[in-house]
Design a protein around this motif. Structure first.
Motif, short mmCIF file in Angstrom:
data_model
loop_
_atom_site.label_atom_id
_atom_site.label_comp_id
_atom_site.label_asym_id
_atom_site.label_seq_id
_atom_site.Cartn_x
_atom_site.Cartn_y
_atom_site.Cartn_z
N PRO A 1 -34.73 57.83 20.56
CA PRO A 1 -35.14 56.42 20.47
C PRO A 1 -35.45 55.84 21.85
CG PRO A 1 -32.78 56.60 20.20
CD PRO A 1 -33.31 58.01 20.20
N ALA A 2 -36.28 54.86 21.87
CA ALA A 2 -36.71 54.26 23.14
C ALA A 2 -35.65 53.27 23.62
CB ALA A 2 -38.05 53.56 22.96
N VAL A 3 -34.55 53.80 24.13
CA VAL A 3 -33.49 52.96 24.69
C VAL A 3 -33.11 53.53 26.05
CG1 VAL A 3 -32.59 52.39 22.41
CG2 VAL A 3 -31.61 54.33 23.64
N ARG A 4 -32.50 52.69 26.88
CA ARG A 4 -32.07 53.16 28.19
C ARG A 4 -30.94 54.17 28.04
NH1 ARG A 4 -31.83 47.74 32.04
NH2 ARG A 4 -34.06 47.20 31.86
N TRP A 5 -30.95 55.16 28.93
CA TRP A 5 -29.94 56.21 28.87
C TRP A 5 -28.53 55.64 29.02
CZ3 TRP A 5 -29.87 60.91 27.07
CH2 TRP A 5 -31.06 61.64 27.00
N ARG A 6 -28.38 54.58 29.82
CA ARG A 6 -27.03 54.04 30.06
C ARG A 6 -26.39 53.57 28.76
NH1 ARG A 6 -28.27 48.71 33.63
NH2 ARG A 6 -29.75 50.15 34.57
N TRP A 7 -27.21 52.97 27.87
CA TRP A 7 -26.65 52.46 26.61
C TRP A 7 -26.44 53.60 25.62
CZ3 TRP A 7 -24.96 48.78 28.91
CH2 TRP A 7 -25.71 47.84 29.61
N LEU A 8 -27.30 54.60 25.65
CA LEU A 8 -27.11 55.76 24.80
C LEU A 8 -25.83 56.50 25.20
CD1 LEU A 8 -28.04 57.74 22.63
CD2 LEU A 8 -29.50 58.84 24.34
N LEU A 9 -25.65 56.70 26.50
CA LEU A 9 -24.44 57.37 26.99
C LEU A 9 -23.19 56.53 26.72
CD1 LEU A 9 -25.79 58.76 30.39
CD2 LEU A 9 -25.34 60.06 28.30
N GLY A 10 -23.31 55.21 26.89
CA GLY A 10 -22.17 54.34 26.62
C GLY A 10 -21.78 54.35 25.16
N TYR A 11 -22.78 54.35 24.28
CA TYR A 11 -22.52 54.41 22.84
C TYR A 11 -21.81 55.72 22.49
CZ TYR A 11 -23.67 53.96 17.81
OH TYR A 11 -23.62 53.86 16.46
N GLY A 12 -22.34 56.83 23.02
CA GLY A 12 -21.73 58.12 22.74
C GLY A 12 -20.33 58.26 23.31
N ALA A 13 -20.12 57.69 24.51
CA ALA A 13 -18.80 57.80 25.14
C ALA A 13 -17.76 56.98 24.39
CB ALA A 13 -18.88 57.33 26.59
N GLY A 14 -18.13 55.74 24.00
CA GLY A 14 -17.17 54.89 23.31
C GLY A 14 -16.96 55.29 21.87
N PHE A 15 -18.04 55.31 21.10
CA PHE A 15 -17.95 55.62 19.68
C PHE A 15 -17.59 57.07 19.44
CE2 PHE A 15 -19.52 57.03 15.61
CZ PHE A 15 -19.17 56.01 14.75
N GLY A 16 -18.23 57.98 20.19
CA GLY A 16 -18.07 59.40 19.91
C GLY A 16 -16.87 60.03 20.58
N ILE A 17 -16.71 59.83 21.90
CA ILE A 17 -15.66 60.52 22.63
C ILE A 17 -14.32 59.81 22.48
CG2 ILE A 17 -14.87 61.30 24.89
CD1 ILE A 17 -17.81 61.58 25.69
N LEU A 18 -14.26 58.55 22.90
CA LEU A 18 -12.97 57.86 22.91
C LEU A 18 -12.42 57.65 21.50
CD1 LEU A 18 -13.56 55.19 25.70
CD2 LEU A 18 -12.29 57.34 25.85
N GLN A 19 -13.28 57.19 20.57
CA GLN A 19 -12.79 56.92 19.23
C GLN A 19 -12.18 58.17 18.59
OE1 GLN A 19 -14.16 55.32 14.82
NE2 GLN A 19 -15.73 55.82 16.31
#
Length: 312
Positions: free
Chosen positions: A54-72
């Motif tokens: 998707p056409a989004v900035r990498w920082r938000w994609l990485l932040g989404y993955g880190a918070g939702f995917g890794i930490l959760q």
């Protein structure tokens, strides 16, 4: 909302509620951090090969993955592996909603309304009641899984902020690409904390009954809860105001607790049911949607998609 779409929303709630017993089955075979890595790897590989980013900035994609995917899932799977009942986990994880409201007010300077403040207060009171009850039942041994699950809810909330800041018009594609972020970090944590021997043992003993059930649980998590559930939810959110769809997600802990009781024999304590009802009421009150016309107007002005998907 037509009856067909209500039935679809109920189906998604059922899939997400049943996902918690499915996770329990998988954790009987796989160590928690490795299972979390495996869950996302199964989605990440075909996503990279077949789905356009998707056409989004990498920082938000990485932040989404880190918070939702890794930490959760690092905290949630660890909590469930050391004794957090799957039904109670589905309820306590709803802490992500008040966490999101508070973090948005603190970090994004979003104004908290009186209704949101009361809702957050109710949710916190209900969660505190559950924590106190667990502590009274078994001391630190039963309190620790609750605290870890709350940490998982906080990770989910941090992911929600990045999801919101991504301002994507392709939420399902963003969810798929978010799954590309967690596998390698989670695998690294698994190798350090759980060790290659434990990982290898879990992969070489899949032929027995426990292994087959674990694979079935993993398949349900990936295919039914994540892909089918999130796909249907995205479609519903695109057709209806979030105020008409989002409340169905509050059925997830109801179904999760009921399914865990019926399928796994988890005990149900009246005090936790009362506290759970307070949590659900607080979440519904604190995350009440804005009027549909205002939502669409604000989304058009910001270029953002309004709904986020509460995928467990």
């Amino acid at each position: 909302m037509p009856a067909r779409d209500r039935l679809l929303a109920l189906t998604v709630a059922a899939l997400w509620g049943l996902n918690f017993p499915a996770i329990h089955l998988s954790l009987q075979q796989f160590p928690p951090f490795f299972l979390a890595a495996l869950r996302f790897a199964v989605i990440a590989v075909p996503t990279v090969l077949l789905v356009r980013r998707p056409a989004v900035r990498w920082r938000w994609l990485l932040g989404y993955g880190a918070g939702f995917g890794i930490l959760q899932f690092l905290f949630l799977y660890l909590a469930m592996s050391i004794g957090m009942p799957s039904g109670l986990a589905s309820l306590v994880l709803q802490s992500s909603a008040p966490f999101t409201v508070v973090l948005a007010g603190t970090l994004l300077r979003e104004r908290l309304t009186a209704r949101q403040t009361v809702g957050v207060g109710l949710a916190v009171a209900g969660l505190a009641g559950i924590a106190v009850h667990r502590g009274e039942l078994g001391g630190g041994a039963m309190l620790l899984p609750v605290l870890l699950t709350l940490c998982g809810g906080l990770g989910w909330a941090l992911g929600n902020l990045s999801n919101r800041l991504a301002q994507t018009s392709e939420p399902f594609r963003l969810t798929l690409w978010m799954s590309v972020v967690p596998p390698l970090p989670l695998l690294a944590v698994s190798l350090v904390a759980e060790g290659p021997a434990r990982i290898t043992s879990s992969m070489t003993t899949l032929a027995d009954r426990q292994g087959v059930l674990a694979l079935g649980g993993l398949a349900f998590t990936v295919l039914a809860a994540t892909l089918a559930g999130s796909g249907i939810w995205t479609a519903l959110m695109s057709r209806h105001p979030s105020s008409g769809v989002a409340p169905f997600s509050m059925l997830v802990p109801v179904i999760g607790i009921g399914a865990s009781r019926l399928l796994l024999g988890d005990p149900v304590y009246p005090v936790e049911l009362v506290c759970g009802a307070v949590v659900v009421a607080g979440v519904l009150l604190g995350t009440g949607a804005r009027p549909a016309r205002r939502v669409r107007r604000d989304a058009a002005e910001e270029g953002a998609s309004v709904p986020t998907m509460p995928i467990p």
